[in-house]
Motif scaffolding. Structure first.
Motif, PDB file in Angstrom:
ATOM      1  N   VAL A   1       0.844  -1.211   0.000  1.00  0.00           N
ATOM      2  CA  VAL A   1       0.000   0.000   0.000  1.00  0.00           C
ATOM      3  C   VAL A   1       0.872   1.251   0.000  1.00  0.00           C
ATOM      4  O   VAL A   1       0.586   2.232  -0.700  1.00  0.00           O
TER       5      VAL A   1
ATOM      6  N   VAL B   1       2.299   1.660  -3.531  1.00  0.00           N
ATOM      7  CA  VAL B   1       1.227   2.067  -4.458  1.00  0.00           C
ATOM      8  C   VAL B   1       0.848   3.524  -4.241  1.00  0.00           C
ATOM      9  O   VAL B   1       0.608   4.272  -5.201  1.00  0.00           O
TER      10      VAL B   1
ATOM     11  N   SER C   1      -1.980  -0.630 -10.077  1.00  0.00           N
ATOM     12  CA  SER C   1      -3.193  -1.462 -10.056  1.00  0.00           C
ATOM     13  C   SER C   1      -2.840  -2.942  -9.954  1.00  0.00           C
ATOM     14  O   SER C   1      -3.516  -3.711  -9.249  1.00  0.00           O
TER      15      SER C   1
ATOM     16  N   LEU D   1      -1.895  -3.598  -6.368  1.00  0.00           N
ATOM     17  CA  LEU D   1      -3.082  -3.600  -5.523  1.00  0.00           C
ATOM     18  C   LEU D   1      -3.824  -4.925  -5.614  1.00  0.00           C
ATOM     19  O   LEU D   1      -4.259  -5.492  -4.613  1.00  0.00           O
TER      20      LEU D   1
ATOM     21  N   THR E   1      -2.678  -7.683  -3.386  1.00  0.00           N
ATOM     22  CA  THR E   1      -2.987  -7.721  -1.955  1.00  0.00           C
ATOM     23  C   THR E   1      -4.120  -8.692  -1.663  1.00  0.00           C
ATOM     24  O   THR E   1      -4.258  -9.171  -0.530  1.00  0.00           O
TER      25      THR E   1
ATOM     26  N   VAL F   1      -8.346  -2.623  -2.558  1.00  0.00           N
ATOM     27  CA  VAL F   1      -8.428  -2.286  -3.980  1.00  0.00           C
ATOM     28  C   VAL F   1      -9.470  -1.198  -4.205  1.00  0.00           C
ATOM     29  O   VAL F   1      -9.220  -0.208  -4.912  1.00  0.00           O
TER      30      VAL F   1
ATOM     31  N   MET G   1      -8.231   2.358  -2.737  1.00  0.00           N
ATOM     32  CA  MET G   1      -7.216   3.050  -3.520  1.00  0.00           C
ATOM     33  C   MET G   1      -7.756   3.452  -4.894  1.00  0.00           C
ATOM     34  O   MET G   1      -7.364   4.489  -5.444  1.00  0.00           O
TER      35      MET G   1
ATOM     36  N   SER H   1      -5.175   5.600   1.878  1.00  0.00           N
ATOM     37  CA  SER H   1      -4.003   4.761   2.126  1.00  0.00           C
ATOM     38  C   SER H   1      -3.853   4.468   3.616  1.00  0.00           C
ATOM     39  O   SER H   1      -3.496   3.341   4.008  1.00  0.00           O
TER      40      SER H   1
ATOM     41  N   CYS I   1      -6.445   1.876   4.433  1.00  0.00           N
ATOM     42  CA  CYS I   1      -6.043   0.566   3.932  1.00  0.00           C
ATOM     43  C   CYS I   1      -5.000  -0.074   4.838  1.00  0.00           C
ATOM     44  O   CYS I   1      -5.036  -1.283   5.097  1.00  0.00           O
TER      45      CYS I   1
END
Length: 361
Positions: free
Chosen positions: A113, A116, A164, A167, A170, A176, A179, A218, A221
């Motif tokens: 995360v 990303v 992407s 993500l 994960t 997903v 974000m 973020s 997450c």
């Protein structure tokens, strides 16, 4: 002194659960700092995590420029990544992960995360420079000035594509979705800026979309991926990221009037205003200066309009009012952090919030 009534709490882009707490309050120049000074342990942890962000930056580079022939896409990625930013966003994710994990460091999915988050931010910078026609980014040539308009679009798109993929790895639908929402908000914020009307409420909503949403989602997450995470923890992490993001951008906007090109690593000297982008200092000044409102309405097209705007901002203390609003968001960030587990990383995050408010670049 900035006084905040219930209507202003809504106007200043605080979410509904926060408005009651900030309504009918006032904030002065020293009110936003954490009441507890940082401890040696928290400072050591903050230093270690700042070093770890360099490792995350290297991982990001590996994902974006895999071992292959140095094609044009890889050249553009390397050019952009050779001038690293402050890496505040991945640092925030690492710190929130520590806090929500109740002490243990970020797990691999939380680290993803963090990577990303910085990828999405980097892609937005490439596209921002494209939209603004900016030749300078972090003290070096921007991607669009070095490689051209079309290739810069594709470079930013590539970053979003790789982000992407990470993500998806994960395996967590909420991560997903969160974000992806941040990316959508970022695009909407850019469109809001292109249609700027001079309204303070719309400016703050745009600030949330362009900057704070990415930090909010973020942070949430990171909380969602923590062991034993609860909805309350995720909600507090979201509001923490939101408040930090709002304060961060407000400080960015006031530094545009105070800092130099060298300090910021990009054009300064009211550069946003010169491009027709209205930010906090100008919008606060417009509330008490009809002449400024008229000049803005005609897009500063007459000789002397720019100087009128600068003088109006100085007279109205637009920079000071913007700073006080940033302080209010920082105070809210400290409060939200107090709702999360009290661990050494909490103290480090309190310290980071104070540093972000008082930064000079």
């Amino acid at each position: 002194m900035l006084r905040v009534c219930a209507a202003c709490a809504r106007r200043f882009c605080f979410s509904a659960p926060v408005r009651a707490r900030v309504s009918a309050t006032a904030i002065g120049a020293q009110d936003a700092s954490s009441s507890t000074p940082p401890t040696p342990e928290s400072e050591r942890l903050l230093s270690e995590l700042q070093a770890e962000t360099a490792t995350l930056a290297a991982d990001m580079r590996t994902h974006l420029t895999p071992d292959s022939a140095p094609d044009k896409l890889s050249l553009m990625m390397r050019h952009h990544l050779d001038a690293p930013g402050k890496l505040v966003r991945p640092l925030l994710v690492l710190l929130v992960s520590h806090v929500c994990n109740a002490g243990p460091p970020a797990c691999q999915r939380q680290r993803t995360v963090a990577i990303v988050t910085e990828m999405i931010h980097s892609a937005s910078l490439i596209h921002d420079d494209l939209i603004d026609g900016s030749d300078l980014r972090r003290g070096a040539a921007s991607v669009q000035s070095r490689f051209g308009h079309r290739d810069a679009v594709l470079a930013g798109d590539h970053m979003i594509g790789v982000a992407s993929q990470l993500l998806a790895g994960t395996g967590h639908p909420l991560v997903v979705r969160g974000m992806a929402t941040a990316i959508s908000d970022l695009v909407r914020g850019e469109l809001d800026q292109l249609g700027e009307t001079g309204d303070l409420s719309r400016y703050l909503a745009r600030t949330y979309r362009k900057t704070a949403a990415l930090l909010a989602h973020s942070a949430k997450c990171a909380a969602v991926l923590a062991p034993g995470s609860s909805p309350a923890t995720a909600a507090a992490a979201f509001e923490l990221g939101r408040s930090i993001g709002m304060a961060f951008q407000l400080v960015d906007d006031l530094l545009d009037f105070e800092a130099s090109d060298v300090q910021l690593g990009k054009p300064a000297g009211a550069a946003d205003l010169r491009r027709g982008v209205l930010t906090g200092p100008v919008l606060f000044a417009m509330q008490t200066c009809p002449q400024l409102r008229a000049a803005v309405a005609r897009r500063l097209s007459r000789p002397g309009d720019l100087q009128l705007a600068l003088d109006s901002v100085a007279r109205a203390d637009g920079v000071g009012q913007t700073r006080m609003l940033a302080q209010l968001h920082c105070r809210e960030a400290h409060w939200q952090l107090s709702q999360l587990p009290a661990v050494p990383a909490s103290e480090a995050l309190h310290s980071l919030i104070d540093r972000l408010l008082n930064r000079q670049h």
